[in-house]
Write an enzyme that holds these catalytic residues in place. Structure first.
Site, PDB file in Angstrom:
ATOM      1  N   GLU A   1      17.075  52.138  43.902  1.00 27.13           N
ATOM      2  CA  GLU A   1      18.278  51.999  43.068  1.00 27.13           C
ATOM      3  C   GLU A   1      19.514  52.265  43.907  1.00 27.13           C
ATOM      4  O   GLU A   1      19.477  53.057  44.844  1.00 27.13           O
ATOM      5  CB  GLU A   1      18.176  52.922  41.852  1.00 27.13           C
ATOM      6  CG  GLU A   1      17.943  54.401  42.157  1.00 27.13           C
ATOM      7  CD  GLU A   1      19.210  55.147  42.397  1.00 27.13           C
ATOM      8  OE1 GLU A   1      20.274  54.606  42.082  1.00 27.13           O
ATOM      9  OE2 GLU A   1      19.141  56.266  42.920  1.00 27.13           O
TER      10      GLU A   1
ATOM     11  N   LEU B   1      22.572  52.886  42.263  1.00 30.34           N
ATOM     12  CA  LEU B   1      23.550  53.303  41.253  1.00 30.34           C
ATOM     13  C   LEU B   1      24.373  54.465  41.773  1.00 30.34           C
ATOM     14  O   LEU B   1      23.833  55.384  42.380  1.00 30.34           O
ATOM     15  CB  LEU B   1      22.829  53.765  39.979  1.00 30.34           C
ATOM     16  CG  LEU B   1      21.775  52.845  39.379  1.00 30.34           C
ATOM     17  CD1 LEU B   1      21.106  53.541  38.203  1.00 30.34           C
ATOM     18  CD2 LEU B   1      22.402  51.533  38.952  1.00 30.34           C
TER      19      LEU B   1
ATOM     20  N   LYS C   1      17.025  51.409  51.299  1.00 29.30           N
ATOM     21  CA  LYS C   1      17.688  52.443  50.504  1.00 29.30           C
ATOM     22  C   LYS C   1      18.214  53.581  51.399  1.00 29.30           C
ATOM     23  O   LYS C   1      19.385  53.969  51.331  1.00 29.30           O
ATOM     24  CB  LYS C   1      16.685  52.995  49.482  1.00 29.30           C
ATOM     25  CG  LYS C   1      17.048  54.297  48.852  1.00 29.30           C
ATOM     26  CD  LYS C   1      18.198  54.144  47.901  1.00 29.30           C
ATOM     27  CE  LYS C   1      18.641  55.493  47.375  1.00 29.30           C
ATOM     28  NZ  LYS C   1      19.413  55.414  46.184  1.00 29.30           N
TER      29      LYS C   1
ATOM     30  N   PHE D   1      34.628  53.876  51.317  1.00 32.49           N
ATOM     31  CA  PHE D   1      34.033  55.026  52.008  1.00 32.49           C
ATOM     32  C   PHE D   1      34.749  55.395  53.298  1.00 32.49           C
ATOM     33  O   PHE D   1      34.160  55.870  54.249  1.00 32.49           O
ATOM     34  CB  PHE D   1      32.521  54.816  52.221  1.00 32.49           C
ATOM     35  CG  PHE D   1      31.760  55.081  50.955  1.00 32.49           C
ATOM     36  CD1 PHE D   1      31.894  54.232  49.877  1.00 32.49           C
ATOM     37  CD2 PHE D   1      30.974  56.203  50.817  1.00 32.49           C
ATOM     38  CE1 PHE D   1      31.255  54.484  48.675  1.00 32.49           C
ATOM     39  CE2 PHE D   1      30.325  56.482  49.622  1.00 32.49           C
ATOM     40  CZ  PHE D   1      30.466  55.611  48.549  1.00 32.49           C
TER      41      PHE D   1
ATOM     42  N   GLY E   1      29.090  64.872  49.011  1.00 27.85           N
ATOM     43  CA  GLY E   1      28.170  65.775  48.330  1.00 27.85           C
ATOM     44  C   GLY E   1      27.297  64.963  47.399  1.00 27.85           C
ATOM     45  O   GLY E   1      27.157  63.755  47.558  1.00 27.85           O
TER      46      GLY E   1
ATOM     47  N   CYS F   1      22.377  62.658  46.444  1.00 25.50           N
ATOM     48  CA  CYS F   1      21.785  61.514  47.161  1.00 25.50           C
ATOM     49  C   CYS F   1      22.148  61.485  48.645  1.00 25.50           C
ATOM     50  O   CYS F   1      21.273  61.580  49.503  1.00 25.50           O
ATOM     51  CB  CYS F   1      22.223  60.220  46.503  1.00 25.50           C
ATOM     52  SG  CYS F   1      21.805  60.185  44.756  1.00 25.50           S
TER      53      CYS F   1
HETATM   54  C1  UGA Z   1      25.245  57.242  46.302  1.00 25.38           C
HETATM   55  C2  UGA Z   1      25.360  55.771  46.700  1.00 25.38           C
HETATM   56  O1  UGA Z   1      26.739  55.389  46.741  1.00 25.38           O
HETATM   57  C3  UGA Z   1      24.623  54.880  45.688  1.00 25.38           C
HETATM   58  O2  UGA Z   1      24.654  53.536  46.137  1.00 25.38           O
HETATM   59  C4  UGA Z   1      23.166  55.356  45.611  1.00 25.38           C
HETATM   60  O3  UGA Z   1      22.431  54.622  44.636  1.00 25.38           O
HETATM   61  C5  UGA Z   1      23.146  56.806  45.201  1.00 25.38           C
HETATM   62  O4  UGA Z   1      23.874  57.588  46.164  1.00 25.38           O
HETATM   63  C6  UGA Z   1      21.703  57.252  45.154  1.00 25.38           C
HETATM   64  O5  UGA Z   1      21.053  57.302  46.201  1.00 25.38           O
HETATM   65  O6  UGA Z   1      21.155  57.438  44.061  1.00 25.38           O
HETATM   66  P1  UGA Z   1      26.498  58.819  44.523  1.00 25.38           P
HETATM   67  O7  UGA Z   1      25.690  59.944  45.103  1.00 25.38           O
HETATM   68  O8  UGA Z   1      26.602  58.679  43.050  1.00 25.38           O
HETATM   69  O9  UGA Z   1      25.921  57.400  45.062  1.00 25.38           O
HETATM   70  O10 UGA Z   1      27.965  59.002  45.071  1.00 25.38           O
HETATM   71  P2  UGA Z   1      28.975  58.210  46.031  1.00 25.38           P
HETATM   72  O11 UGA Z   1      29.923  57.431  45.227  1.00 25.38           O
HETATM   73  O12 UGA Z   1      28.217  57.506  47.087  1.00 25.38           O
HETATM   74  O13 UGA Z   1      29.768  59.439  46.678  1.00 25.38           O
HETATM   75  C7  UGA Z   1      29.059  60.412  47.443  1.00 25.38           C
HETATM   76  C8  UGA Z   1      29.998  61.444  47.988  1.00 25.38           C
HETATM   77  O14 UGA Z   1      30.809  60.894  49.017  1.00 25.38           O
HETATM   78  C9  UGA Z   1      30.959  62.049  46.961  1.00 25.38           C
HETATM   79  O15 UGA Z   1      30.984  63.448  47.144  1.00 25.38           O
HETATM   80  C10 UGA Z   1      32.288  61.419  47.320  1.00 25.38           C
HETATM   81  O16 UGA Z   1      33.383  62.212  46.957  1.00 25.38           O
HETATM   82  C11 UGA Z   1      32.157  61.283  48.819  1.00 25.38           C
HETATM   83  N1  UGA Z   1      33.042  60.253  49.403  1.00 25.38           N
HETATM   84  C12 UGA Z   1      32.932  58.960  49.020  1.00 25.38           C
HETATM   85  C13 UGA Z   1      33.973  60.628  50.372  1.00 25.38           C
HETATM   86  O17 UGA Z   1      34.076  61.807  50.747  1.00 25.38           O
HETATM   87  N2  UGA Z   1      34.760  59.664  50.927  1.00 25.38           N
HETATM   88  C14 UGA Z   1      34.664  58.375  50.574  1.00 25.38           C
HETATM   89  O18 UGA Z   1      35.422  57.532  51.115  1.00 25.38           O
HETATM   90  C15 UGA Z   1      33.739  58.011  49.588  1.00 25.38           C
END
Ligand code: UGA
Length: 453
Positions: free
Chosen positions: A154, A156, A207, A252, A260, A263
């Protein structure tokens, strides 16, 4: 499309989103979890997590009979043509993926379906090539005739999970049995997205590699931001300028407190561990993790320098969830910050619109407030750790008036720096502005405010 009978094992974030979304696609879904309290609450429409739109969807589909919940494998798998495994695979202390829940689910399936052979669809992120894949676990439990297993990772994101389900960039299916993979692909036929069919290990690796690449982009921009701070360049503009290159992309590249959640940290650790036990040297992945951990310590030091010492200081943290629109605090930067500041002898006053209850469990010694202004009262520094949209509407003058000392760090780089400065804040938000700015006449704990600790 004629709906199919699906069972989903695991009523966590992924399992619940899939249960509701598959019902929305017209399938008949049973969601199984061994946690009886959780299932009782779900039957009443109470969700264990906050995910926009999910509670409404769960209630709607229960009411119309397309979704039900069960604690029993026998009951929940009786009609299943497809069984989705969506249980968690947390990190063990050495960084490996803990497969106990996957093994238990596989054993439960093997015992409950006897000689029937529904297609098993694995959504849990399991290590590649260790012999512990779902395929292997099922074969050990009830191997003849073998199950058809399809790995369907996934992608998501928490906070936008339902949207991501219906608008994926791709659907990845890995199996030894192409016909089984095509039957799973047909479950998603109402969704317009490229379908990639591979072998199991390749699908599982797609993944891990995807999450590791996203994490790498974040640690990359955080390292660049540190160099920007040192040489006096503006990291946000550098990221924006890089992102305009279509080969790099804008996503990103937001510098700040680092990644954090349940995932990215877990999957990078698991991939690095996996590589190392197979004799490879995943240096880049290890650096990505180290840079991420260091981000939290960098801000601790920046705040220490800006306010002249942490012992007895009061630090306000706005935003506790690892990202907005979720109440998930697993591996959240805010949790690390709370612990770091408490360890240094500071008090921490915290606010979050959704995540206070979950943070209180893991950080009982912080102080929690109902509004950002109450949390900011008398504090020496404010840190934004989550970019909740409501923070864009903060009354900065009211916030400034509440504080004792106006140091501000925007750990998500999303507020207007000029507006913060106009309100009287000393901004230390990764803008190349690291030298502490003295506050006229200000002092705290006998230090001249702004002097080095
Ligand atoms: C992530 C992946 O984006 C999804 O595609 C994947 O399905 C999911 O893990 C999973 O393996 O289930 P998620 O953990 O919901 O999704 O969060 P993200 O949107 O990826 O953000 C992760 C972290 O990175 C957050 O703490 C966010 O604040 C941080 N982040 C994101 C940054 O510090 N800088 C950025 O530019 C983007």
């Amino acid at each position: 499309m004629t709906g199919h009978d699906l069972s989903i094992i695991g009523a966590g974030h992924v399992g619940l989103v899939y249960a509701a979304a598959m019902a929305e696609l017209g399938h008949r879904v049973v969601c199984i979890d061994i946690d009886t309290v959780r299932i009782e609450r779900l039957r009443r429409g109470e969700l264990p997590i906050f995910e926009p739109g999910l509670q409404e969807a769960v209630i709607r589909h229960q009411d119309c009979g397309s979704l039900r919940f069960s604690t029993s494998y026998e009951d929940g798998l009786a009609e299943a043509e497809f069984i989705f495994i969506a249980v968690s695979t947390p990190s063990t202390p050495d960084g490996a993926a803990d497969l106990r829940a996957v093994r238990a689910a596989a054993r439960g399936i093997a015992a409950a379906v006897c000689d029937r052979r529904p297609i098993i669809v694995n959504k849990s992120t399991v290590p590649v090539g260790t012999g512990d894949s779902v395929d292997h676990i099922l074969a050990m439990a009830n191997g003849h005739p073998p199950f058809k297993v399809v790995s369907n990772p996934e992608f998501l994101r928490e906070g936008t999970a339902l949207h991501d389900f219906f608008h994926p960039d791709r659907i990845v299916l890995g199996s030894r049995d192409r016909a089984a993979a095509e039957r799973v692909a047909a479950l998603y036929e109402a969704i317009a997205a490229p379908v990639l069919i591979t072998d199991v290990k390749t699908a599982e690796m797609i993944k891990y590699a995807s999450n590791a690449f996203l994490a790498t982009k974040i640690s990359f921009i955080n390292e660049i931001a540190e160099i920007c701070d040192a040489v006096g360049a503006d990291p946000l503009q550098v990221a924006a300028g890089m992102g305009l290159d279509a080969r790099i992309g804008r996503e990103f590249l937001r510098p700040g407190l680092g990644f954090g959640g349940s995932c990215l940290p877990k999957d990078v650790r698991a991939l690095a561990y996996m590589g190392s036990v197979f004799g490879t040297h995943p240096q880049l992945l290890n650096a990505v993790l180290q840079i991420n951990a260091a981000q939290r310590r960098r801000i601790l030091q920046k705040v220490r320098t800006a306010i002249g010492g942490l012992e007895g200081a009061r630090i306000c943290i706005l935003g506790l969830a690892f990202k907005p629109d979720t109440d998930d605090v697993r591996d959240a930067p805010a949790i690390d910050l709370i612990r770091l500041f408490l360890n240094e002898g500071a008090d921490v006053a915290a606010y979050d619109p959704q995540a206070v209850a979950k943070t209180r469990v893991v950080c009982p010694d912080a102080l929690y407030f109902d509004t950002p202004y109450e949390a900011a009262a008398g504090c020496d520094a404010i840190i934004i750790a989550t970019e909740w949209a409501e923070f864009l509407d903060l009354d900065l003058d009211q916030l400034r008036a509440a504080t004792g000392h106006p140091v501000f760090y925007d750990g998500r780089g999303f507020l207007d720096n000029d507006a913060l400065q106009r309100a009287g804040f000393i901004v230390i938000s990764g803008q190349g502005q690291q030298a502490p700015v003295p506050v006229p006449g200000g002092s705290r704990n006998g230090h001249t405010v702004g002097a080095s600790a």
